[in-house]
Scaffold this motif. Structure first.
Motif, PDB file in Angstrom:
ATOM      1  N   VAL A 128       0.840  -1.204   0.000  1.00  0.00           N
ATOM      2  CA  VAL A 128       0.000   0.000   0.000  1.00  0.00           C
ATOM      3  C   VAL A 128       0.874   1.253   0.000  1.00  0.00           C
ATOM      4  O   VAL A 128       0.658   2.196  -0.761  1.00  0.00           O
ATOM      5  CB  VAL A 128      -0.941   0.005   1.223  1.00  0.00           C
ATOM      6  CG1 VAL A 128      -1.668   1.319   1.314  1.00  0.00           C
ATOM      7  CG2 VAL A 128      -1.924  -1.132   1.132  1.00  0.00           C
ATOM      8  N   LEU A 129       1.912   1.218   0.847  1.00  0.00           N
ATOM      9  CA  LEU A 129       2.817   2.357   0.925  1.00  0.00           C
ATOM     10  C   LEU A 129       3.526   2.571  -0.408  1.00  0.00           C
ATOM     11  O   LEU A 129       3.671   3.703  -0.886  1.00  0.00           O
ATOM     12  CB  LEU A 129       3.836   2.097   2.042  1.00  0.00           C
ATOM     13  CG  LEU A 129       4.787   3.226   2.387  1.00  0.00           C
ATOM     14  CD1 LEU A 129       4.004   4.491   2.694  1.00  0.00           C
ATOM     15  CD2 LEU A 129       5.655   2.851   3.575  1.00  0.00           C
ATOM     16  N   ILE A 132       1.143   4.182  -2.908  1.00  0.00           N
ATOM     17  CA  ILE A 132       0.930   5.599  -2.607  1.00  0.00           C
ATOM     18  C   ILE A 132       2.148   6.413  -3.003  1.00  0.00           C
ATOM     19  O   ILE A 132       2.049   7.494  -3.599  1.00  0.00           O
ATOM     20  CB  ILE A 132       0.610   5.763  -1.110  1.00  0.00           C
ATOM     21  CG1 ILE A 132      -0.757   5.144  -0.813  1.00  0.00           C
ATOM     22  CG2 ILE A 132       0.623   7.217  -0.699  1.00  0.00           C
ATOM     23  CD1 ILE A 132      -1.066   5.024   0.652  1.00  0.00           C
ATOM     24  N   LEU A 133       3.328   5.839  -2.721  1.00  0.00           N
ATOM     25  CA  LEU A 133       4.583   6.495  -3.080  1.00  0.00           C
ATOM     26  C   LEU A 133       4.672   6.708  -4.591  1.00  0.00           C
ATOM     27  O   LEU A 133       4.996   7.803  -5.071  1.00  0.00           O
ATOM     28  CB  LEU A 133       5.734   5.608  -2.594  1.00  0.00           C
ATOM     29  CG  LEU A 133       7.147   6.130  -2.748  1.00  0.00           C
ATOM     30  CD1 LEU A 133       7.315   7.359  -1.881  1.00  0.00           C
ATOM     31  CD2 LEU A 133       8.154   5.069  -2.343  1.00  0.00           C
ATOM     32  N   LEU A 134       4.338   5.653  -5.352  1.00  0.00           N
ATOM     33  CA  LEU A 134       4.415   5.759  -6.809  1.00  0.00           C
ATOM     34  C   LEU A 134       3.462   6.812  -7.343  1.00  0.00           C
ATOM     35  O   LEU A 134       3.810   7.598  -8.223  1.00  0.00           O
ATOM     36  CB  LEU A 134       4.098   4.399  -7.452  1.00  0.00           C
ATOM     37  CG  LEU A 134       5.241   3.393  -7.444  1.00  0.00           C
ATOM     38  CD1 LEU A 134       4.769   2.054  -7.987  1.00  0.00           C
ATOM     39  CD2 LEU A 134       6.402   3.906  -8.289  1.00  0.00           C
ATOM     40  N   ALA A 136       2.369   9.405  -5.766  1.00  0.00           N
ATOM     41  CA  ALA A 136       2.896  10.715  -5.412  1.00  0.00           C
ATOM     42  C   ALA A 136       3.977  11.131  -6.401  1.00  0.00           C
ATOM     43  O   ALA A 136       4.134  12.309  -6.713  1.00  0.00           O
ATOM     44  CB  ALA A 136       3.460  10.690  -3.990  1.00  0.00           C
ATOM     45  N   VAL A 137       4.729  10.143  -6.906  1.00  0.00           N
ATOM     46  CA  VAL A 137       5.811  10.442  -7.840  1.00  0.00           C
ATOM     47  C   VAL A 137       5.265  10.741  -9.234  1.00  0.00           C
ATOM     48  O   VAL A 137       5.605  11.757  -9.839  1.00  0.00           O
ATOM     49  CB  VAL A 137       6.813   9.263  -7.890  1.00  0.00           C
ATOM     50  CG1 VAL A 137       7.787   9.463  -9.025  1.00  0.00           C
ATOM     51  CG2 VAL A 137       7.539   9.141  -6.574  1.00  0.00           C
TER      52      VAL A 137
END
Lengths: 280, 336
Positions: A128-129, A132-134, A136-137
């Motif tokens: 999940v993290l 979300i990180l991807l 955001a990128v």
């Protein structure tokens, strides 16, 4: 024993029908959304905010959210986004993951070392993290969600298909195909692939359910498509925030999402039983 | 000797995996198109201000240089400074870690208890309607992920029958005498059972949503191994000696059947820890996962890096412990 098997098969059959029925209905709803939706899903009416569902006094259809948008229409249009993500990202993930798994499991050597190493690293990320990180990128949007799902979930296919291809590769029929003069590539595509295909189909079905969930989670944290667009996750997020004032904003999209995810996974499990030679 | 070699080999692969995670996270978040520095400054900031701050956070250097500087710091316990909170990342992350550890441990306990109980009941009453019921419930529990169970539980036990809290870790108005952030543990040690009760009533629903899928997996696998064990000769022997069916299952079959489940629980525990990210968000629980999502939304690069690395350390650490436990518990591997 024969009775037990028949019973399992009957139960699996019912499960397949129910799950398939719901998903077929959803596909129809998504295709004919403009005809079915009673209102414009984006239309706001601040004077008709948080109207309860139709069976309560002053209610309308399945109620409205805080901006007065029609919950039913948003669920109907939301199915378009959910199914697009499910199908497109499911298929791409399947092609990449199963392809790499097949290569790693059958060709072995450095391809296998490389793919297995990457799978190990991927397993150390909380998915999940990572998603979300991807997002955001790459920035929010339908396209980004699909990319994020493919990047994260290819290992699901690669792991299973690799193990399966390895097991198949050790069997006699593969050796005889090689002796009969079939090349390595030909053996992989003509002999191994058909035998791992059932498991790939099962994984693909399960992956579509996962994709629907990932999309909902990303919309829930407001990283999916713009917050105006009707997504089930976005509706759930708003419903969670106003749960004590307007429970219907949470309940109806949640039930829809629940049934959809349940259907994909029941369809996958049902197909798994169908393909299982012991049960058959 | 063989055991020692296995351990060393596992330590090396773990280190390689962690390095891989660090490199990937580092590279991925540095292709972010938006400039996090520009977002920190007030709208009137000049280009010069931006350049100065960029240099301060070391973002003007090449990615390789940045990675080496960061890596050297990490080895000395320095994970950099959070851009939004302007505090050391390590301190921030360690302050939140206990909340997440308590939540996931509590969830693991629930899953083991519920899954174990279901497996034992299912074995005792095998080939009855009860076993069928357990199988169907398990299938349902497995088909739907923790995120959805969390929302369903909020509706059922937060709104419909409001018996549990659905937001936060502890009631904010309470006066907390704690010196560590392991609230639940400390409340037990200090015998402040009023606080324990408040903490548990906040933690119960998020932990349950994490536990439901895992409990189903445990029930399925443990029941299967128990049923296989029940056909073995030594179990039949115990039965002919007059032990009751329940005590045969508990004393003879269970110790023998538990090993495969144990390994699986280890692997699944990492998935459970991963699940805390979104579950903490759903329940506004002040843990690491909730902080991670905020960090991503605010593009706080040093903080994101620190959290992801910490999660990776947790994941690989759990896997390592499971592997080692398996190697020491399994006689075939020990003497292999």
């Amino acid at each position: 024993m024969a009775d037990g098997r028949a019973q399992v098969r009957r139960r699996a059959g019912l499960r397949l029908w129910l799950a398939g029925g719901w998903l077929a209905l959803l596909v129809l709803v998504a295709i004919f959304a403009p005809l079915l939706a009673p209102k414009d899903p984006l239309e706001q009416d601040l004077f008709a905010g948080r109207l309860p569902p139709f069976w309560l006094t002053g209610g309308a259809l399945l109620g409205t959210d805080s901006l007065g948008r029609d919950v039913l229409s948003r669920i109907i249009y939301g199915s378009r986004i959910a199914l697009t993500v499910a199908i497109v990202s499911g298929v791409i993930t399947c092609l990449i993951g199963a392809g790499l798994g097949l290569l790693a499991g059958f060709w072995r050597g450095w391809v296998d070392v490389l793919v297995s190493r990457f799978i190990d690293i991927w397993m150390a990320f909380p998915p999940v993290l990572f998603s979300i990180l991807l997002i955001a990128v790459i920035g929010p949007g339908l396209f980004s969600i699909i990319i994020a799902i493919v990047v994260i979930d290819w290992t699901r296919f690669a792991r299973v298909v690799r193990a399966e291809a390895m097991a198949q590769g050790a069997m006699d029929y593969v050796a005889s195909a090689r002796v009969a003069g079939r090349g390595r590539m030909g053996t992989m595509l003509r002999e191994i692939l058909p035998n791992v295909l059932p498991i790939i189909v099962v994984l693909l079905t399960l992956e579509m359910g996962i994709a629907v969930i990932v999309e909902a989670i990303l919309s829930f944290v407001n990283l999916s498509i713009s917050t105006d667009d009707p997504t089930w996750g976005g509706m759930i997020s708003e419903g969670r925030a106003s749960i004590h004032q307007a429970w219907w904003v949470l309940v109806f999209p949640l039930v829809t999402l629940f049934l959809t995810v349940l259907s994909f996974s029941q369809l996958g499990e049902g197909l798994k039983d169908r393909f299982d030679p012991v049960l058959r | 000797m063989a055991l020692l070699r296995t351990i060393l080999l596992r330590l090396v692969t773990t280190a390689v995996t962690l390095l891989g995670v660090a490199v990937i996270v580092f590279v991925v978040i540095r292709v972010v198109p938006g400039n996090p520095i520009a977002m920190m400054l007030p709208p009137g900031a000049t280009g010069e201000d931006i350049a100065r701050l960029t240099a301060l956070y070391g973002l003007d250097k090449s990615i390789l240089q940045q990675f080496l500087i960061w890596g050297a710091g990490v080895l000395q316990g320095d994970f950099g400074t959070s851009i939004t909170a302007r505090q050391p990342v390590l301190a921030m992350v360690l302050a939140r870690l206990p909340a997440t550890l308590e939540l996931s441990t509590f969830a693991l306990l629930m899953a083991v208890l519920a899954g174990g109980a279901a497996a034992l009941t299912g074995t005792r009453l095998r080939e009855t309607k009860v076993e069928g019921g357990i199988d169907i419930a398990g299938g349902m529990a497995l088909s739907v992920p923790d995120f959805l169970w969390g929302l369903v539980l909020i509706l059922l036990f937060g709104v419909l029958v409001p018996v549990f809290h659905i937001s936060g870790r502890v009631t904010p108005s309470l006066d907390l005498p704690f010196i560590t952030n392991f609230y639940l543990f400390e409340s037990l040690v200090r015998l402040r059972l009023d606080l324990t009760l408040d903490l548990v009533s906040h933690m119960f629903l998020p932990a349950l949503s994490l536990a439901i899928p895992l409990a189903a997996i445990i029930a399925q696998l443990l029941k299967q191994s128990l049923k296989e064990t029940m056909h073995l000769d030594y179990v039949t022997l115990a039965r002919t000696q007059g032990y009751s069916e329940a005590s045969v299952i508990w004393r003879e079959a269970l110790p023998n059947a538990v090993l495969p489940t144990l390994t699986l629980v280890g692997v699944q525990f990492t998935f459970l820890i991963g699940g805390t990210v979104i579950i903490e968000r759903v329940f506004s629980y002040e843990g690491l996962g909730n902080m991670a999502i905020d960090a991503v939304i605010n593009r706080d690069l040093p903080l994101i890096q620190g959290i992801v690395i910490l999660f990776a350390v947790l994941f690989t650490g759990v896997n390592l412990v499971v592997d080692l436990m398996y190697a020491t518990l399994n006689p075939r591997l020990r003497h292999g």
